[in-house]
Write a protein that holds these residues in place. Structure first.
Motif, mmCIF file in Angstrom:
data_model
loop_
_atom_site.group_PDB
_atom_site.id
_atom_site.type_symbol
_atom_site.label_atom_id
_atom_site.label_comp_id
_atom_site.label_asym_id
_atom_site.label_seq_id
_atom_site.Cartn_x
_atom_site.Cartn_y
_atom_site.Cartn_z
ATOM 1 N N LEU A 67 0.829 -1.212 0.000
ATOM 2 C CA LEU A 67 0.000 0.000 0.000
ATOM 3 C C LEU A 67 0.862 1.260 0.000
ATOM 4 O O LEU A 67 0.603 2.205 -0.749
ATOM 5 C CB LEU A 67 -0.941 0.001 1.207
ATOM 6 N N TYR A 68 1.889 1.268 0.832
ATOM 7 C CA TYR A 68 2.755 2.442 0.929
ATOM 8 C C TYR A 68 3.511 2.660 -0.382
ATOM 9 O O TYR A 68 3.565 3.784 -0.893
ATOM 10 C CB TYR A 68 3.738 2.286 2.095
ATOM 11 N N ALA A 69 4.085 1.599 -0.931
ATOM 12 C CA ALA A 69 4.840 1.723 -2.183
ATOM 13 C C ALA A 69 3.934 2.189 -3.322
ATOM 14 O O ALA A 69 4.327 3.043 -4.129
ATOM 15 C CB ALA A 69 5.500 0.395 -2.537
ATOM 16 N N ASN A 70 2.727 1.645 -3.390
ATOM 17 C CA ASN A 70 1.782 2.071 -4.430
ATOM 18 C C ASN A 70 1.421 3.542 -4.270
ATOM 19 O O ASN A 70 1.339 4.287 -5.250
ATOM 20 C CB ASN A 70 0.506 1.223 -4.383
ATOM 21 N N GLN A 71 1.209 3.955 -3.026
ATOM 22 C CA GLN A 71 0.870 5.350 -2.738
ATOM 23 C C GLN A 71 1.987 6.285 -3.189
ATOM 24 O O GLN A 71 1.729 7.380 -3.699
ATOM 25 C CB GLN A 71 0.632 5.477 -1.232
ATOM 26 N N LYS A 72 3.228 5.851 -3.022
ATOM 27 C CA LYS A 72 4.386 6.664 -3.394
ATOM 28 C C LYS A 72 4.763 6.504 -4.868
ATOM 29 O O LYS A 72 5.614 7.235 -5.370
ATOM 30 C CB LYS A 72 5.601 6.289 -2.528
ATOM 31 N N GLY A 73 4.175 5.495 -5.539
ATOM 32 C CA GLY A 73 4.529 5.241 -6.933
ATOM 33 C C GLY A 73 5.889 4.573 -7.087
ATOM 34 O O GLY A 73 6.532 4.697 -8.128
ATOM 35 N N TRP A 74 6.320 3.862 -6.059
ATOM 36 C CA TRP A 74 7.618 3.202 -6.093
ATOM 37 C C TRP A 74 7.520 1.859 -6.793
ATOM 38 O O TRP A 74 6.521 1.151 -6.672
ATOM 39 C CB TRP A 74 8.165 3.005 -4.680
ATOM 40 N N ASP A 75 8.577 1.500 -7.481
ATOM 41 C CA ASP A 75 8.611 0.277 -8.283
ATOM 42 C C ASP A 75 9.052 -0.924 -7.439
ATOM 43 O O ASP A 75 10.242 -1.121 -7.214
ATOM 44 C CB ASP A 75 9.562 0.473 -9.473
ATOM 45 N N ILE A 76 8.084 -1.665 -6.958
ATOM 46 C CA ILE A 76 8.392 -2.922 -6.270
ATOM 47 C C ILE A 76 7.845 -4.040 -7.149
ATOM 48 O O ILE A 76 6.641 -4.190 -7.294
ATOM 49 C CB ILE A 76 7.761 -3.000 -4.868
ATOM 50 N N SER A 77 8.753 -4.805 -7.733
ATOM 51 C CA SER A 77 8.313 -5.905 -8.599
ATOM 52 C C SER A 77 8.089 -7.186 -7.802
ATOM 53 O O SER A 77 7.369 -8.075 -8.243
ATOM 54 C CB SER A 77 9.344 -6.155 -9.706
ATOM 55 N N GLY A 78 8.702 -7.284 -6.650
ATOM 56 C CA GLY A 78 8.537 -8.453 -5.789
ATOM 57 C C GLY A 78 8.656 -8.057 -4.333
ATOM 58 O O GLY A 78 9.462 -7.209 -3.968
ATOM 59 N N LEU A 79 7.815 -8.678 -3.514
ATOM 60 C CA LEU A 79 7.792 -8.377 -2.085
ATOM 61 C C LEU A 79 7.524 -9.687 -1.363
ATOM 62 O O LEU A 79 6.540 -10.368 -1.634
ATOM 63 C CB LEU A 79 6.669 -7.363 -1.822
#
Length: 141
Positions: A67-79
């Motif tokens: 949620l946080y990464a999406n909100q910031k627009g950060w590129d996380i391809s795997g978590l």
């Protein structure tokens, strides 16, 4: 803050009726079997209660970070989050959860550090570190 009673239980557990320790656990729309290992007297047909708590921590951490990464627009391809649990009768508290977070994607060192800080804000992490009040009442006949 006003306490409210939820319209449905967050979770239910019902003995399977098969004479063992197998328990049907319903949380949200899903039902799974919980059990203990054979060494603990179960048949190892599902996660034990400690594994269920660890799973809640892993799931909540993953969702919080996504949620946080999406909100910031950060590129996380795997978590990926792994949680290990151990018990030490000589330590306080006795139970210890170790969480290993693996992040994949085009992230700066600062972004990675911020995500590790955000993991500390996961609601289940906060619940486990702060504690909770459990109120028990007797139902039925």
């Amino acid at each position: 803050m006003t306490e409210t009673t939820p319209t449905r239980p967050f979770a239910t557990a019902t003995d399977s009726g098969h004479g063992g320790l197998q328990t049907f656990v319903t949380a949200g729309p899903a039902t799974i079997v919980a059990d203990l290992s054979a060494a603990q007297g179960g048949l190892d047909l599902g996660p034990d209660p400690h594994e269920l708590v660890a799973a809640g921590l892993a799931a909540c951490t993953t969702m919080t970070l996504r949620l946080y990464a999406n909100q910031k627009g950060w590129d996380i391809s795997g978590l990926h989050v792994e949680v290990f649990s151990s018990f030490d009768k000589d330590a306080t508290p006795h139970e210890r959860f170790e969480r290993i977070i693996t992040l994949e994607g085009d992230l700066t060192d600062e972004q990675r550090e911020r995500l590790f800080q955000i993991a500390e804000k996961c609601p289940i992490h906060k619940l486990l570190t702060a504690g909770a009040k459990v109120v028990t009442t007797v139902g039925g006949n």
